[in-house]
Motif scaffolding. Structure first.
Motif, PDB file in Angstrom:
ATOM      1  N   ALA A  56       9.371   1.597  -9.709  1.00  0.00           N
ATOM      2  CA  ALA A  56       8.314   1.544  -8.689  1.00  0.00           C
ATOM      3  C   ALA A  56       7.500   0.259  -8.835  1.00  0.00           C
ATOM      4  O   ALA A  56       7.185  -0.404  -7.837  1.00  0.00           O
ATOM      5  CB  ALA A  56       7.407   2.767  -8.815  1.00  0.00           C
ATOM      6  N   ARG A  57       7.161  -0.112 -10.071  1.00  0.00           N
ATOM      7  CA  ARG A  57       6.398  -1.327 -10.309  1.00  0.00           C
ATOM      8  C   ARG A  57       7.194  -2.553  -9.880  1.00  0.00           C
ATOM      9  O   ARG A  57       6.669  -3.449  -9.222  1.00  0.00           O
ATOM     10  CB  ARG A  57       6.019  -1.431 -11.795  1.00  0.00           C
ATOM     11  N   GLU A  58       8.476  -2.599 -10.244  1.00  0.00           N
ATOM     12  CA  GLU A  58       9.309  -3.734  -9.861  1.00  0.00           C
ATOM     13  C   GLU A  58       9.446  -3.843  -8.348  1.00  0.00           C
ATOM     14  O   GLU A  58       9.416  -4.946  -7.798  1.00  0.00           O
ATOM     15  CB  GLU A  58      10.682  -3.637 -10.521  1.00  0.00           C
ATOM     16  N   GLU A  59       9.574  -2.718  -7.672  1.00  0.00           N
ATOM     17  CA  GLU A  59       9.664  -2.743  -6.207  1.00  0.00           C
ATOM     18  C   GLU A  59       8.370  -3.271  -5.599  1.00  0.00           C
ATOM     19  O   GLU A  59       8.390  -4.075  -4.668  1.00  0.00           O
ATOM     20  CB  GLU A  59       9.979  -1.347  -5.664  1.00  0.00           C
ATOM     21  N   ALA A  60       7.234  -2.841  -6.144  1.00  0.00           N
ATOM     22  CA  ALA A  60       5.941  -3.337  -5.656  1.00  0.00           C
ATOM     23  C   ALA A  60       5.819  -4.843  -5.909  1.00  0.00           C
ATOM     24  O   ALA A  60       5.337  -5.592  -5.056  1.00  0.00           O
ATOM     25  CB  ALA A  60       4.798  -2.578  -6.326  1.00  0.00           C
ATOM     26  N   ALA A  61       6.283  -5.301  -7.063  1.00  0.00           N
ATOM     27  CA  ALA A  61       6.248  -6.737  -7.381  1.00  0.00           C
ATOM     28  C   ALA A  61       7.130  -7.514  -6.412  1.00  0.00           C
ATOM     29  O   ALA A  61       6.745  -8.589  -5.925  1.00  0.00           O
ATOM     30  CB  ALA A  61       6.696  -6.967  -8.817  1.00  0.00           C
ATOM     31  N   LYS A  62       8.304  -6.987  -6.115  1.00  0.00           N
ATOM     32  CA  LYS A  62       9.218  -7.660  -5.188  1.00  0.00           C
ATOM     33  C   LYS A  62       8.614  -7.747  -3.788  1.00  0.00           C
ATOM     34  O   LYS A  62       8.852  -8.720  -3.062  1.00  0.00           O
ATOM     35  CB  LYS A  62      10.561  -6.936  -5.142  1.00  0.00           C
ATOM     36  N   GLN A  63       7.829  -6.753  -3.405  1.00  0.00           N
ATOM     37  CA  GLN A  63       7.164  -6.805  -2.104  1.00  0.00           C
ATOM     38  C   GLN A  63       6.129  -7.921  -2.075  1.00  0.00           C
ATOM     39  O   GLN A  63       5.964  -8.590  -1.056  1.00  0.00           O
ATOM     40  CB  GLN A  63       6.525  -5.455  -1.775  1.00  0.00           C
ATOM     41  N   VAL A  64       5.443  -8.149  -3.189  1.00  0.00           N
ATOM     42  CA  VAL A  64       4.503  -9.266  -3.278  1.00  0.00           C
ATOM     43  C   VAL A  64       5.290 -10.572  -3.168  1.00  0.00           C
ATOM     44  O   VAL A  64       4.913 -11.483  -2.428  1.00  0.00           O
ATOM     45  CB  VAL A  64       3.693  -9.215  -4.589  1.00  0.00           C
ATOM     46  N   CYS A  65       6.402 -10.656  -3.896  1.00  0.00           N
ATOM     47  CA  CYS A  65       7.234 -11.865  -3.859  1.00  0.00           C
ATOM     48  C   CYS A  65       7.733 -12.158  -2.438  1.00  0.00           C
ATOM     49  O   CYS A  65       7.797 -13.318  -2.032  1.00  0.00           O
ATOM     50  CB  CYS A  65       8.449 -11.718  -4.783  1.00  0.00           C
ATOM     51  N   ALA A  66       8.066 -11.114  -1.713  1.00  0.00           N
ATOM     52  CA  ALA A  66       8.630 -11.290  -0.373  1.00  0.00           C
ATOM     53  C   ALA A  66       7.675 -12.010   0.572  1.00  0.00           C
ATOM     54  O   ALA A  66       8.107 -12.673   1.503  1.00  0.00           O
ATOM     55  CB  ALA A  66       9.021  -9.936   0.218  1.00  0.00           C
ATOM     56  N   ARG A  67       6.385 -11.905   0.311  1.00  0.00           N
ATOM     57  CA  ARG A  67       5.419 -12.586   1.184  1.00  0.00           C
ATOM     58  C   ARG A  67       4.865 -13.867   0.562  1.00  0.00           C
ATOM     59  O   ARG A  67       3.922 -14.463   1.078  1.00  0.00           O
ATOM     60  CB  ARG A  67       4.288 -11.629   1.566  1.00  0.00           C
ATOM     61  N   CYS A  68       5.466 -14.300  -0.528  1.00  0.00           N
ATOM     62  CA  CYS A  68       4.976 -15.478  -1.248  1.00  0.00           C
ATOM     63  C   CYS A  68       5.593 -16.759  -0.683  1.00  0.00           C
ATOM     64  O   CYS A  68       6.811 -16.843  -0.523  1.00  0.00           O
ATOM     65  CB  CYS A  68       5.318 -15.349  -2.730  1.00  0.00           C
ATOM     66  N   PRO A  69       4.777 -17.770  -0.417  1.00  0.00           N
ATOM     67  CA  PRO A  69       5.301 -19.022   0.150  1.00  0.00           C
ATOM     68  C   PRO A  69       6.121 -19.858  -0.833  1.00  0.00           C
ATOM     69  O   PRO A  69       6.823 -20.767  -0.422  1.00  0.00           O
ATOM     70  CB  PRO A  69       4.041 -19.774   0.581  1.00  0.00           C
ATOM     71  N   VAL A  70       6.033 -19.547  -2.131  1.00  0.00           N
ATOM     72  CA  VAL A  70       6.782 -20.334  -3.120  1.00  0.00           C
ATOM     73  C   VAL A  70       7.802 -19.483  -3.877  1.00  0.00           C
ATOM     74  O   VAL A  70       8.169 -19.790  -5.006  1.00  0.00           O
ATOM     75  CB  VAL A  70       5.816 -21.047  -4.106  1.00  0.00           C
ATOM     76  N   MET A  71       8.302 -18.433  -3.230  1.00  0.00           N
ATOM     77  CA  MET A  71       9.252 -17.536  -3.880  1.00  0.00           C
ATOM     78  C   MET A  71      10.494 -18.279  -4.376  1.00  0.00           C
ATOM     79  O   MET A  71      10.943 -18.065  -5.489  1.00  0.00           O
ATOM     80  CB  MET A  71       9.673 -16.407  -2.945  1.00  0.00           C
ATOM     81  N   VAL A  72      11.035 -19.168  -3.575  1.00  0.00           N
ATOM     82  CA  VAL A  72      12.253 -19.880  -3.958  1.00  0.00           C
ATOM     83  C   VAL A  72      11.996 -20.759  -5.178  1.00  0.00           C
ATOM     84  O   VAL A  72      12.793 -20.782  -6.127  1.00  0.00           O
ATOM     85  CB  VAL A  72      12.801 -20.697  -2.770  1.00  0.00           C
TER      86      VAL A  72
END
Length: 121
Positions: A56-72
């Motif tokens: 659950a924590r990792e999924e929540a973290a990935k959701q934050v990453c998904a909206r991050c402008p510097v994810m790549v």
């Protein structure tokens, strides 16, 4: 999300900044990272975290990453370093290990193909 409604989500206490070890090569990408603001605890596991809570924590973290402008940039940093823990660039440590193995395999195949081309030519 896999988080159970009656179980509080526990997150580890981590520093608020997740700066790269070699800032001179990484550049200023980390200053734009969404995770620097207030959700850094989502990105690293507390000790003895139950599997359901970790997922659950990792999924929540990935959701934050998904909206991050510097994810790549973050993901590439974590693959190049390599970062052994946490969610970076939308990938867990296990997912990064798989990505690195694939990357190494592709590089070896390309080298082998190039060498075969030189021999045949």
């Amino acid at each position: 999300m896999l988080h159970m409604p009656h179980q509080p989500l526990q997150v580890a206490a981590v520093p608020s900044q997740r700066t790269p070890a070699r800032e001179d090569q990484a550049g200023p990408w980390h200053s734009e990272a969404v995770c620097r603001r207030d959700e850094a605890g989502l990105f690293f596991a507390p000790s003895k975290e139950p599997t359901a809570a970790r997922l659950a924590r990792e999924e929540a973290a990935k959701q934050v990453c998904a909206r991050c402008p510097v994810m790549v940039e973050c993901r590439e940093h974590a693959l190049v370093q390599p970062e052994p823990y946490g969610v970076w660039g939308g990938l867990t440590a296990a997912e990064r290990r798989v990505a690195l193995a694939r990357r190494r395999r592709r590089e070896m195949e390309l080298k082998a193909a190039a060498a075969a081309g030189r021999i045949a030519g």
